[in-house]
Every structure is written in C-alpha cells, then in structure tokens.
Design an enzyme around this catalytic site. Structure first.
Site, mmCIF file in Angstrom:
data_model
loop_
_atom_site.group_PDB
_atom_site.id
_atom_site.type_symbol
_atom_site.label_atom_id
_atom_site.label_comp_id
_atom_site.label_asym_id
_atom_site.label_seq_id
_atom_site.Cartn_x
_atom_site.Cartn_y
_atom_site.Cartn_z
ATOM 1 N N LYS A 194 24.870 -2.676 -26.805
ATOM 2 C CA LYS A 194 25.711 -3.607 -27.061
ATOM 3 C C LYS A 194 27.095 -3.137 -27.021
ATOM 4 O O LYS A 194 28.023 -4.099 -27.070
ATOM 5 C CB LYS A 194 25.435 -3.803 -28.764
ATOM 6 C CG LYS A 194 24.259 -4.309 -29.164
ATOM 7 C CD LYS A 194 23.942 -4.321 -30.621
ATOM 8 C CE LYS A 194 22.709 -4.444 -30.977
ATOM 9 N NZ LYS A 194 22.400 -4.328 -32.476
ATOM 10 N N LYS A 240 27.333 8.558 -31.100
ATOM 11 C CA LYS A 240 28.048 7.399 -31.775
ATOM 12 C C LYS A 240 29.650 7.921 -32.312
ATOM 13 O O LYS A 240 30.639 7.063 -32.058
ATOM 14 C CB LYS A 240 27.678 6.682 -32.706
ATOM 15 C CG LYS A 240 26.355 5.844 -31.954
ATOM 16 C CD LYS A 240 26.108 4.744 -32.941
ATOM 17 C CE LYS A 240 25.062 3.776 -32.526
ATOM 18 N NZ LYS A 240 24.273 2.860 -33.464
ATOM 19 N N LYS A 253 21.882 4.078 -21.000
ATOM 20 C CA LYS A 253 21.253 2.746 -21.734
ATOM 21 C C LYS A 253 21.817 1.405 -21.678
ATOM 22 O O LYS A 253 23.234 1.658 -22.038
ATOM 23 C CB LYS A 253 20.946 3.335 -23.331
ATOM 24 C CG LYS A 253 19.786 2.954 -24.037
ATOM 25 C CD LYS A 253 19.879 3.428 -25.473
ATOM 26 C CE LYS A 253 20.952 2.933 -26.221
ATOM 27 N NZ LYS A 253 20.792 3.278 -27.585
#
Ligand code: TYM
Length: 333
Positions: free
Chosen positions: A201, A114, A198
């Site tokens: 969002k 992230k 993956k």
C-alpha cells in the site's frame, strides 16, 4: 473439522491485489464453509500506529468493510467489525504486553522494515503492534488465521505468547494455539515494478500495484507496463529462477484461476509476454472490476455499512468480553 477463523486487515487505504490473493480471497473461501466460524476484523487500532487523517480513517474503515463484502464475505454468516469498537482488544493487548519479553519483539522484522533508519521516531505502538495482533487472535480462541507470508512471524509470536500465558498462570489450554493459514504459492505477491519487493500500500508508485478500486483501463495499463524480461515464458518452474518479475505475473495468473503454476506454464510455455499480459489483464479485470464496482456501490451506502459494523461489533463483544473477563480472573484482578 470445524475451524474458528480470525483475521484482520488495516484500513489504511489502497487495498491491493496482494491483500486480495494473500488474504481476502482465502477469507471468502473459508467463510463459505458452513462448518467454519469466521471473524473478519477491520483493524483500526493497528492503523493508528502510524499517523492517520481523521476523516480519511473513517472512510477507510467503511471502505475496508465494503471490500470484504464486495469480495464475497457474507456478513450474515460471518462477523465483520472494526477493532476499536470492542474494548477487549486494547485491554488484552496491555495484559499480554506485560508478559512479553522485549527480546521477542526486537526480533520482529516488520518493525525494522516499517520503522526504517529512524527507529527512535517510530511510535511505541508500531513496536508493540504484534502484541495487539496476538490479543486479537487469542480473544476469539481462533484455531486458524489466514494471512499472507509477511504476517508469519507475528503468528509465531502469538503462539509463543499464548504458551507463555498458559504456562505462567498454570491454565493449560486457556489460550488455544492458533495455526497460520498461508496459501503456499500465493502468499507473497510482488510489486509489478520490482519482483524482489512486496506489493504494498505504501509504495509511492501506483503502477507497482493493482488496487482493488482500479478500473478496467487502469488494470490493462498497469499490466502492460509491468516489468518483465526479454526471454520467452519457460516451460518449467525451475527456469523461473532469477526471473522474479516473470514468476510473479505467472503466479498472479495461476492464483486468480485457482490453478497450479505448472498448468499456467503448460498453457504459455514458449510464448512471449505480450500475449500472456493481455490474457492476464483480461482475467484480472474480470475478477477485480466487479469487486471494485460493488465496493464503490457499497461505500455510497454508509448507513448499511455502519449497521453491519455495529452488529458485528456486538457479536464480537460477546465473545471477546467473556474471554477478557476470564483472563482478568486468571491473573488475579
Ligand atoms: P495488512 O493490513 O498489512 O494486510 C492484510 C493482509 O494482506 C496480506 N498481504 C499480502 N499477501 C500477499 N502478498 C502481499 N504483497 C501482501 N500484502 C499484504 C497480509 O499478510 C495480511 O494477511 N497485522 C496485519 C493485520 C492484523 C491481523 C490481526 C491479521 C491485525 N490483527 C490478527 C491476522 C490476525 C496487517 O497489518 O495486515
């Protein structure tokens, strides 16, 4: 055996099929078992580890709660609340932070993903976020935590922190050691555009995911455009090796119908993808469209949602408030 279940979902918008099949579907099933005590949290404190728009955040909190209910979680039987309403989460997180070695956090792969290349600019909150997650779980003496595969490492950290607290303060069994509940074959739903990534969002391409607010037409269109390969569907699972996009679509189909991948291969082995895709789109829209319709309906009733969240917070506060008090006594406050 009765289970104490705790899990959370971030209110960051774009809840998708990965969240549903990896986590929320499992929340619903566990919540239906009369023996279980289930607490489902809209983790808004986690959401602000990256910048959020104030009004959007408020809407997303209600929308996440609405999606829980629309998916089948009964708010009369299970506790649904948002994290920021119960102070103990942040307080517990601070105490556990002081106990957690930086070395443990440095291993967290999700932070590395992230934060990306520019980790100097990532917030400290993003770095210590797994400790907040440990606080969430441990405050409720959760025995089981249903999550997708990407949260497994955070659960392991939670277990390590619980052991360390119990040992350091000589209070064996004070924190229960929680077990992750990860659906073996459906815990990692991949992007519709890249079977090695993956479903997420934050993927800039909306075509990479099925959102839980997508219409039937959106779903049909996205499945039609989903990446596959030119070979027909195989008869055996081992033939799916090196065919990640094909495998992902077949797993999604199996998961929605609660059947094994082998059964799906028995049904479609030897056939081509266009036939499979039209059936997949059909079963997906029959499952997702009612959830998205109901979510939309619930979102328009802000009063109802706020009432559910408030009642949930008051029940959660009762449990977590007691635990944090004990925790503070143990450490000498
Ligand atoms: P979050 O909000 O990113 O995701 C919510 C849940 O959805 C699962 N998930 C997936 N499962 C399968 N395939 C995918 N592509 C996929 N994408 C997401 C996640 O594994 C998760 O279960 N840190 C957590 C929220 C949290 C939490 C907790 C969970 C905070 N405190 C305490 C359990 C217990 C998170 O960011 O999930």
């Amino acid at each position: 055996m009765s289970k104490k279940i705790f899990s959370g979902v971030q209110p960051t918008g774009n809840l998708h099929l990965g969240n549903y099949l990896g986590a929320i579907k499992n929340f619903v099933e566990l919540g239906k078992d009369k023996e279980n005590e289930c607490i489902y949290c809209v983790v808004d404190l986690h959401a602000i580890t990256v910048k959020q728009d104030k009004d959007q955040l408020k809407n997303n909190i209600r929308e996440t709660a609405a999606t829980f209910i629309a998916s089948g979680i009964d708010p009369n039987k299970n506790i649904i609340f948002n994290q920021s309403k119960v102070y103990a989460h942040a307080e517990g997180s601070w105490i556990l932070s002081c106990l957690s070695p930086m070395g443990w956090l440095n291993r967290m792969t999700q932070f590395k993903e992230k934060a990306g290349k520019d980790k100097e600019k990532a917030s400290v909150g993003l770095y210590i976020y797994p400790i907040l997650m440990a606080s969430d779980i441990l405050l409720y003496d959760a025995t089981h935590v249903p999550v997708g595969e990407d949260q497994k490492q955070h659960l392991e950290l939670t277990r390590d922190i619980a052991h360390k607290f119990n040992k350091e303060f000589a209070c064996e069994d004070f924190f229960k050691i929680p077990e992750p509940l990860i659906k073996k074959n459906f815990s990692r739903i991949m992007s519709l555009k890249d079977g090695l990534k993956k479903m997420s969002k934050s993927d800039p391409s909306d075509l990479s995911r099925i959102n839980l607010t997508d219409s039937e037409d959106d779903i049909i269109n996205k499945i039609r455009k989903a990446k596959t390969d030119s070979s027909p569907i195989p008869n055996e699972e081992r033939e799916l090796k090196d065919r990640p996009e094909a495998e992902n679509l077949l797993r999604i189909y199996s998961s929605i119908l609660n059947q094994t991948l082998n059964k799906t291969l028995d049904e479609f082995g030897g056939k081509n993808f266009s036939e499979f895709k039209s059936q997949l789109a059909e079963i997906l829209s029959s499952k997702i469209s009612p959830i998205s319709d109901e979510t939309r309906k619930l979102i328009s009733d802000k009063e109802y949602l706020d009432k559910i969240l408030l009642e949930g917070a008051s029940k959660a506060e009762e449990i977590a408030g007691k635990k944090i008090k004990e925790m503070k006594q143990i450490i000498g406050f």
